[in-house]
Write a protein that holds these residues in place. Structure first.
Motif, PDB file in Angstrom:
ATOM      1  N   ARG A  57       1.735  33.138  20.797  1.00 47.87           N
ATOM      2  CA  ARG A  57       1.547  33.105  19.347  1.00 47.87           C
ATOM      3  C   ARG A  57       0.622  31.965  18.952  1.00 47.87           C
ATOM      4  N   VAL A 106       4.246  27.054  16.694  1.00 48.65           N
ATOM      5  CA  VAL A 106       5.265  27.758  17.476  1.00 48.65           C
ATOM      6  C   VAL A 106       4.731  28.107  18.857  1.00 48.65           C
ATOM      7  N   LEU A 120       4.503  24.897  21.010  1.00 49.22           N
ATOM      8  CA  LEU A 120       5.805  24.419  21.475  1.00 49.22           C
ATOM      9  C   LEU A 120       6.351  25.302  22.593  1.00 49.22           C
ATOM     10  N   ARG A 121       6.219  26.601  22.431  1.00 48.74           N
ATOM     11  CA  ARG A 121       6.693  27.502  23.476  1.00 48.74           C
ATOM     12  C   ARG A 121       5.862  27.366  24.745  1.00 48.74           C
TER      13      ARG A 121
END
Length: 272
Positions: free
Chosen positions: A87, A91, A94-95
């Motif tokens: 994504r 987000v 961070l992932r």
């Protein structure tokens, strides 16, 4: 050992300059070239040089032996980041960071338990380069659009990430054995902040392109670490560093020439 303030300042300035340079190349030239240069001995050279300066050239040379295998953990970090960072925005960052660091740590735990030599460490990473290059073969090339990311927040992020990682690695070297120090020196000090910045400003697609081409540029890092492991203890830091960069540059030029030849050959076949 107390580290002089001047050395700390040098680490900060060099780290910032390298990350900024990669960002400019990605935005103004191409993400493919940036991916190749991410494999150039930038962060590793900074880390090993200051480890040798703060501890000893002999310790840095011993660490560089484990750095040769440690690049496999760096490849695992890139693969983990690619899997998690599907994504755009924070987000995705961070992932990607979570999966990338998990892959790096798991691989590092295995690597530090093996008593590598220069030959076995080099062969381990060469095999990993082939494997990851094959795995990335279907990742599309996406060019980053020029956006001129020189805002103060972007500059602070680049400075904080790059300098923080360098300071962490060189600081832990004072209390860690050579095996862990060497693997940590292989951590993508300049590439990781660059990926975060590129991801936040331009999305996941250009980041995937950089990761795709990272294994191709890793050969220069292997050449650098190999030369440093052989020269730091005998010739000293500055001569060893210069010889390491000479070997890395020669490999990168040879690799680029070989790629151009292969692409021209494929083009000639398509025309015939």
């Amino acid at each position: 050992m107390d580290v002089p303030v001047l050395w700390q300042l040098a680490k900060l300035l060099v780290s910032i300059g390298v990350v900024l340079g990669l960002s400019i190349i990605a935005e103004r030239v191409s993400t493919r070239v940036a991916g190749l240069l991410s494999g150039y001995p930038l962060g590793t050279a900074i880390a090993l040089f200051f480890i040798g300066l703060e501890l000893s050239p002999e310790f840095a040379a011993d660490s560089a032996v484990h750095t040769l295998a440690g690049f496999t953990a760096t490849l695992a970090l890139g693969g983990g980041y690619l899997l998690g960072a599907r994504r755009d925005g924070l987000v995705g960052v961070l992932r990607g960071t979570a999966t990338g660091l998990a892959a790096w740590l798991a691989t590092s735990l295995v690597l530090t338990s093996i008593p590598f030599t220069r030959i076995s460490g080099t062969l381990t990473t060469l095999v990993a380069i082939v494997v990851f290059t094959w795995l990335y073969r279907r990742v599309p090339d996406v060019k980053a659009s020029p956006k001129g990311g020189f805002s103060w927040p972007a500059l602070a992020l680049r400075a904080g990430l790059a300098a923080g990682i360098i300071f962490l690695i060189t600081g832990l070297a004072h209390v860690m054995p050579a095996a862990w120090t060497g693997v940590m020196a292989a951590f993508p000090v300049t590439m990781y902040p660059f990926l975060v910045i590129l991801h936040l400003t331009q999305g996941a697609a250009p980041v995937a392109t950089v990761i795709k081409h990272y294994p191709a540029g890793l050969g220069s890092l292997v050449c650098y670490a190999l030369v440093v492991s052989l020269t730091y203890a005998t010739l000293g830091l500055w001569p060893g560093t210069l010889l390491g960069f000479a070997a890395a540059t020669a490999w990168l030029l040879a690799w680029t020439r070989a790629q151009q030849w292969w692409q021209q050959r494929a083009l000639d076949r398509a025309r015939s």
